[in-house]
Scaffold this active site. Structure first.
Site, PDB file in Angstrom:
ATOM      1  N   GLY A  53      22.201 -16.352  -6.458  1.00  0.00           N
ATOM      2  CA  GLY A  53      23.570 -15.909  -6.726  1.00  0.00           C
ATOM      3  C   GLY A  53      24.609 -16.304  -5.696  1.00  0.00           C
ATOM      4  O   GLY A  53      25.772 -16.510  -6.020  1.00  0.00           O
ATOM      5  N   GLU A 108      25.517 -12.715   0.839  1.00  0.00           N
ATOM      6  CA  GLU A 108      25.166 -12.258  -0.511  1.00  0.00           C
ATOM      7  C   GLU A 108      26.347 -12.407  -1.459  1.00  0.00           C
ATOM      8  O   GLU A 108      27.498 -12.293  -1.033  1.00  0.00           O
ATOM      9  CB  GLU A 108      24.760 -10.772  -0.485  1.00  0.00           C
ATOM     10  N   ASP A 109      26.058 -12.634  -2.716  1.00  0.00           N
ATOM     11  CA  ASP A 109      27.118 -12.583  -3.722  1.00  0.00           C
ATOM     12  C   ASP A 109      27.460 -11.139  -4.036  1.00  0.00           C
ATOM     13  O   ASP A 109      28.617 -10.774  -4.191  1.00  0.00           O
ATOM     14  CB  ASP A 109      26.709 -13.348  -4.997  1.00  0.00           C
ATOM     15  N   ASP A 112      24.275  -4.460  -4.755  1.00  0.00           N
ATOM     16  CA  ASP A 112      24.311  -3.514  -5.872  1.00  0.00           C
ATOM     17  C   ASP A 112      23.573  -2.245  -5.437  1.00  0.00           C
ATOM     18  O   ASP A 112      24.163  -1.314  -4.895  1.00  0.00           O
ATOM     19  CB  ASP A 112      23.664  -4.205  -7.084  1.00  0.00           C
ATOM     20  N   LYS A 140      29.021  -2.705  -4.744  1.00  0.00           N
ATOM     21  CA  LYS A 140      29.185  -1.591  -5.691  1.00  0.00           C
ATOM     22  C   LYS A 140      28.816  -0.303  -4.964  1.00  0.00           C
ATOM     23  O   LYS A 140      27.649   0.124  -5.004  1.00  0.00           O
ATOM     24  CB  LYS A 140      28.252  -1.773  -6.892  1.00  0.00           C
ATOM     25  N   PHE A 161      28.384  -4.352 -14.960  1.00  0.00           N
ATOM     26  CA  PHE A 161      27.708  -5.650 -14.888  1.00  0.00           C
ATOM     27  C   PHE A 161      28.738  -6.776 -14.805  1.00  0.00           C
ATOM     28  O   PHE A 161      29.650  -6.855 -15.632  1.00  0.00           O
ATOM     29  CB  PHE A 161      26.810  -5.845 -16.109  1.00  0.00           C
ATOM     30  N   VAL A 162      28.586  -7.628 -13.806  1.00  0.00           N
ATOM     31  CA  VAL A 162      29.549  -8.710 -13.597  1.00  0.00           C
ATOM     32  C   VAL A 162      28.866 -10.079 -13.660  1.00  0.00           C
ATOM     33  O   VAL A 162      27.666 -10.199 -13.413  1.00  0.00           O
ATOM     34  CB  VAL A 162      30.330  -8.547 -12.262  1.00  0.00           C
ATOM     35  N   ASP A 168      24.801 -14.425 -12.657  1.00  0.00           N
ATOM     36  CA  ASP A 168      24.336 -14.837 -13.983  1.00  0.00           C
ATOM     37  C   ASP A 168      24.052 -13.664 -14.904  1.00  0.00           C
ATOM     38  O   ASP A 168      23.915 -12.517 -14.471  1.00  0.00           O
ATOM     39  CB  ASP A 168      23.026 -15.623 -13.833  1.00  0.00           C
ATOM     40  N   ARG A 174      26.690 -18.771 -14.294  1.00  0.00           N
ATOM     41  CA  ARG A 174      26.921 -18.935 -12.848  1.00  0.00           C
ATOM     42  C   ARG A 174      28.055 -19.921 -12.587  1.00  0.00           C
ATOM     43  O   ARG A 174      28.706 -19.869 -11.547  1.00  0.00           O
ATOM     44  CB  ARG A 174      25.657 -19.442 -12.146  1.00  0.00           C
TER      45      ARG A 174
HETATM   46  C1  PRP Z   1      21.145 -10.391  -7.479  1.00  0.00           C
HETATM   47  C2  PRP Z   1      22.195 -10.743  -6.450  1.00  0.00           C
HETATM   48  C3  PRP Z   1      21.708 -10.036  -5.211  1.00  0.00           C
HETATM   49  C4  PRP Z   1      20.960  -8.844  -5.746  1.00  0.00           C
HETATM   50  C5  PRP Z   1      21.798  -7.612  -5.600  1.00  0.00           C
HETATM   51  O1  PRP Z   1      20.107 -11.306  -7.373  1.00  0.00           O
HETATM   52  O2  PRP Z   1      22.312 -12.124  -6.286  1.00  0.00           O
HETATM   53  O3  PRP Z   1      20.849 -10.854  -4.443  1.00  0.00           O
HETATM   54  O4  PRP Z   1      20.711  -9.087  -7.134  1.00  0.00           O
HETATM   55  O5  PRP Z   1      21.183  -6.484  -6.163  1.00  0.00           O
HETATM   56  P1  PRP Z   1      20.521  -5.364  -5.265  1.00  0.00           P
HETATM   57  O6  PRP Z   1      21.508  -4.940  -4.218  1.00  0.00           O
HETATM   58  O7  PRP Z   1      20.272  -4.241  -6.271  1.00  0.00           O
HETATM   59  O8  PRP Z   1      19.243  -5.871  -4.693  1.00  0.00           O
HETATM   60  P2  PRP Z   1      18.987 -11.506  -8.502  1.00  0.00           P
HETATM   61  O9  PRP Z   1      17.754 -10.773  -8.081  1.00  0.00           O
HETATM   62  O10 PRP Z   1      19.532 -11.179  -9.844  1.00  0.00           O
HETATM   63  O11 PRP Z   1      18.671 -13.040  -8.411  1.00  0.00           O
HETATM   64  P3  PRP Z   1      19.713 -14.254  -8.475  1.00  0.00           P
HETATM   65  O12 PRP Z   1      20.490 -14.205  -7.179  1.00  0.00           O
HETATM   66  O13 PRP Z   1      18.849 -15.446  -8.578  1.00  0.00           O
HETATM   67  O14 PRP Z   1      20.600 -14.052  -9.671  1.00  0.00           O
END
Ligand code: PRP
Length: 186
Positions: A53, A108-109, A112, A140, A161-162, A168, A174
């Protein structure tokens, strides 16, 4: 500059509306870069992106940083193809850099629940870096379940959800240049 910036998009059968425009994102990321420039003057940090992400945010943030810096990547996965975190996190790729004695900025993106960044922080701290900070484009606050300190936050957003700008839905979306939010949750 992207020339295709729709206000609404459909991704995997779900409707999304724009939440943060390309211009809003660009301005805030420039501010974050300036702040990092000031805080890390003479330090040459290593930016460690959390794939997948964070790749777009990291690429834009790094170009807003003018001090010398390096880059590396962890790859984690916690969501699978769903809209909510699975609660489990797996490391898919380790970093290559030797980070002992180095200043680390985890990128981080989105934070959550905080599970992913909490997991990486535990791994990174065992490698004896000189310092570790976290920058996340999105946070968040109402969803946080794990202890995390996010030092630089681009935007605090509601627990919806964003999509887009690296984030993604079942691996799609993405490449959207703006950040979108699921309409159903409005
Ligand atoms: C997403 C996002 C963060 C994480 C945040 O990654 O990129 O890394 O979730 O959520 P959290 O704070 O609840 O851990 P994801 O696992 O979906 O993989 P991706 O980055 O490949 O989309």
């Amino acid at each position: 500059m992207s020339f295709y910036l729709p206000d609404t998009v459909n991704c995997n059968g779900e409707e999304f509306r724009v939440l943060l425009s390309e211009e809003v994102l660009r301005k805030r990321i420039a501010e974050l870069g300036k702040q990092i420039d000031e805080d890390y003057k003479d330090k040459k940090p290593i930016l460690i992106g959390v794939l997948n992400g964070a790749f777009i945010f990291l690429a834009d943030l790094m170009r807003c940083i003018s001090i010398p810096c390096e880059v590396d990547f962890y790859k984690l996965s916690s969501y699978g193809d769903e809209k909510v975190s699975s609660g489990n996190v797996e490391q898919r790729k380790d970093i290559d850099a030797n980070i002992e004695g180095r200043h680390i900025i985890l990128v981080e993106d989105i934070v959550d629940t905080g599970l992913s960044i909490n997991y990486i922080m535990n791994i990174v701290e065992k490698k004896n870096p000189k310092s570790v900070k976290v920058v996340s484009l999105l946070c968040k606050p109402e969803s946080i379940k794990y202890h995390v300190k996010v030092d630089y936050i681009g935007f605090e957003i509601p627990p919806k959800f964003v999509l887009g700008y690296g984030l993604d839905y079942a691996q799609e979306g993405r490449n959207l240049a703006q950040l979108y939010v699921l309409k159903e949750n409005d």
